[in-house]
Scaffold this active site. Sequence first.
Site, PDB file in Angstrom:
ATOM      1  N   ASP A 197      -9.811  -3.439  -5.523  1.00 51.44           N
ATOM      2  CA  ASP A 197      -9.224  -2.604  -4.475  1.00 51.44           C
ATOM      3  C   ASP A 197      -9.854  -1.213  -4.492  1.00 51.44           C
ATOM      4  O   ASP A 197      -9.868  -0.541  -5.526  1.00 51.44           O
ATOM      5  CB  ASP A 197      -7.718  -2.494  -4.701  1.00 51.44           C
ATOM      6  CG  ASP A 197      -6.972  -1.986  -3.482  1.00 51.44           C
ATOM      7  OD1 ASP A 197      -7.566  -1.239  -2.687  1.00 51.44           O
ATOM      8  OD2 ASP A 197      -5.787  -2.330  -3.329  1.00 51.44           O
ATOM      9  N   SER A 208       0.846  -1.193   0.000  1.00 50.24           N
ATOM     10  CA  SER A 208       0.000   0.000   0.000  1.00 50.24           C
ATOM     11  C   SER A 208       0.885   1.248   0.000  1.00 50.24           C
ATOM     12  O   SER A 208       1.667   1.438  -0.921  1.00 50.24           O
ATOM     13  CB  SER A 208      -0.955  -0.048   1.192  1.00 50.24           C
ATOM     14  OG  SER A 208      -1.987   0.887   1.050  1.00 50.24           O
ATOM     15  N   HIS A 261      -8.317  -4.583  -1.416  1.00 53.47           N
ATOM     16  CA  HIS A 261      -7.048  -4.098  -0.878  1.00 53.47           C
ATOM     17  C   HIS A 261      -6.351  -5.127   0.005  1.00 53.47           C
ATOM     18  O   HIS A 261      -5.129  -5.225   0.015  1.00 53.47           O
ATOM     19  CB  HIS A 261      -7.302  -2.816  -0.086  1.00 53.47           C
ATOM     20  CG  HIS A 261      -6.072  -2.019   0.199  1.00 53.47           C
ATOM     21  ND1 HIS A 261      -5.268  -1.509  -0.796  1.00 53.47           N
ATOM     22  CD2 HIS A 261      -5.494  -1.637   1.367  1.00 53.47           C
ATOM     23  CE1 HIS A 261      -4.262  -0.835  -0.255  1.00 53.47           C
ATOM     24  NE2 HIS A 261      -4.365  -0.904   1.052  1.00 53.47           N
TER      25      HIS A 261
END
Length: 706
Positions: A643, A558, A678
């Site tokens: 995501d 991330s 995600h």
Amino acid sequence: MKRLLAAALLSTAAAAPAHAQTAAPAPPVAAQKPHEVKAPFGATRNDEYYWLRDDTRKNPEMLAHLKAENLYADAVLAAEKPLADKLYGEIVGHIKQDDSSVPYLKRGYYYYTRFATGADYPIVARRKGSLEAPEEVILDQPAMAQGHNFFQIAGRAVSPDNRLLAYTLDTVGRRQYVLQVKNLATGETFSDSIPNVEGGVAWAGDNRTILYLEKDPVTLLSKRVKAHVLGTPASADRLIYEEKDDTYYMGVGRTTDDRYLCIYLHSTVSDEQRCAPAANPAAFTVIAPRERNFLYQADHLGDRWIVRTNWRAPNYRLATVRDAHLPRGRAAWTDLVPADGEVFIEDFKPFDGFLAVEERSQGNKKLRILVPGAKPFPVAADEPAYTMALGTNEEPGSEWLRYTYDSLVTPTTTYEVNYKTGQRRVLKVQPVPGYDPAKYVTERVWATARDGTRVPVSLVHARAFAKDGTAALFQYAYGSYGYSTDPAFSPMLPSLLDRGMVYAIAHIRGGQEMGRKWFDQGKVLNKKNSFTDFIDVTRFLVDQGYAAKGRVAAMGGSAGGLLMGGVANMAPQDYRVIVAQVPFVDVVTTMLDTSIPLTTGEFDEWGNPAEKRYYDYMLSYSPYDNVAARAYPAMYVSTGLWDSQVQYYEPAKWVARLRAKKTDANPLVFRINMEAGHGGKSGRFERYRQQSEYLGFVMDRLGVAK
């Protein structure tokens, strides 16, 4: 999550890496289509892979390209599949499959979760009054998950009278949850169903009204707090509060004493909390009005509020205010725990007889207990690098504080400590079959960054490890949003350490391990400190003999994937292989587009590229914009098609540009989970599948014994 290797070691590896034994197929080539991205002040950039963005996820050309990437990944990784399968078996072998959580008491019931052998999801259950009472299954998640490629329950709350359960469910992976309600006496799921909500919910005192957060369908930000009354249509739900400022995130909950329902509003540099009596949540009172660079959170117990705040305290302090004095504002707040320049207060929990404080100093998260009229005492720890955290404490009248303890060697251990006697007792040590902690050693070392800053590093290795500059190193970091990466045990670690590897966590600036200043020095116009800290930690560990030059792997996900992209551009020669999971790599384009969920509300983290000074600085480190004709390490990149935090097209574009420009022959693998968001695929074991795949890729490149 380092380096230095003698040429002799590289030349005497027992076997050639798998990738050298067979010729890999040609990687996919993405079409280049000119597209101009314009900034408000007139700057323009060409984004030749912008076409890979499709918000509907239906474009046949885009889907065909992602499919080709997955097929290419399958081909490249085929030689390492036996190693990946072996690693998966080792990791899962360290997990007790029929495990259960430590029960906690709340309103007369003991709540816990338990797994059946082989199950991906736990059963949530409770027992009334005693652990010997009959079990009541609250949520049979294994049964609920059947037929779904993705399944997640984000939040759950039992009504004050213990009869009803409100929970939020996602079966797509996009974090757009559906609110549902279950009758715990009959097992019936009510027809009340509200889509597109956040994960958190809270009950009012009437046992019929539920507060929830409605999301914006485009940005996916929580925008409105609504009250739903059971048995009424969602269209009749009452609007409690609407947030107009997209820089704020929202949550709902109840105070420790259950007397108040609260709406929590948080941005990078400002907080606001609104609370109302749970018995009648008609009018919400602001605890303290929002103000830039003013952060706080408040809890209530007895006749007072306790407030954690950065007001006149960069590392936070704890203040208190009596109910009668609340309307007087901050002038009525009095110190409970004063500010300390060396100690960062991260959280707290009030009890009737004492106060527990979660704090950070010297890079470790610790606990301290404060008893009125007595000297505060710290909770003891025996290792140089560790983390403590407040556990589940739902009974404020208890004499016992529950907390957890972890290190890179010690599996999660749940303790209770008595505030009156200091007695400490172990409630559970997380079982790790086949694991002997005595075989390993954890250390805390300090690397000096190029500007002289000392950066803490947590590392672990086998007790038999020799610091002779020949080992392979796996270095990890995150370093954004003030999120601290604590040294916690993972079942993957023995597989690395038993093969002679060193694992390290670099606590770089951008996190909050060393206090608020540590965060401030790693964001906005100081963001490059995060990248250079990571690189300098690597060089320090190599220089100190913890690793060989040429045998270093780096990983981040991330915003930590942004770190990986920056490191790959700034110091590619320092890493043999890089793992970037769901990486945020197209910083400028994303932050110019306020319709993207990640963008809204994050200008105080990254800067607003609509202003030239931020645009220029972000452009100077944005991984996508700084891809160049140079040699890069081997790379494993992953994403999820659904995501909602870092959209799939960011890594897709980055990989496409890397393929077109890089001058090396190192493999670049792009793995796309077509049914995940995600956090990747759901299920207890699925993440270990992907973990085993990238670990096999890493070990092969580092020449680690199979």
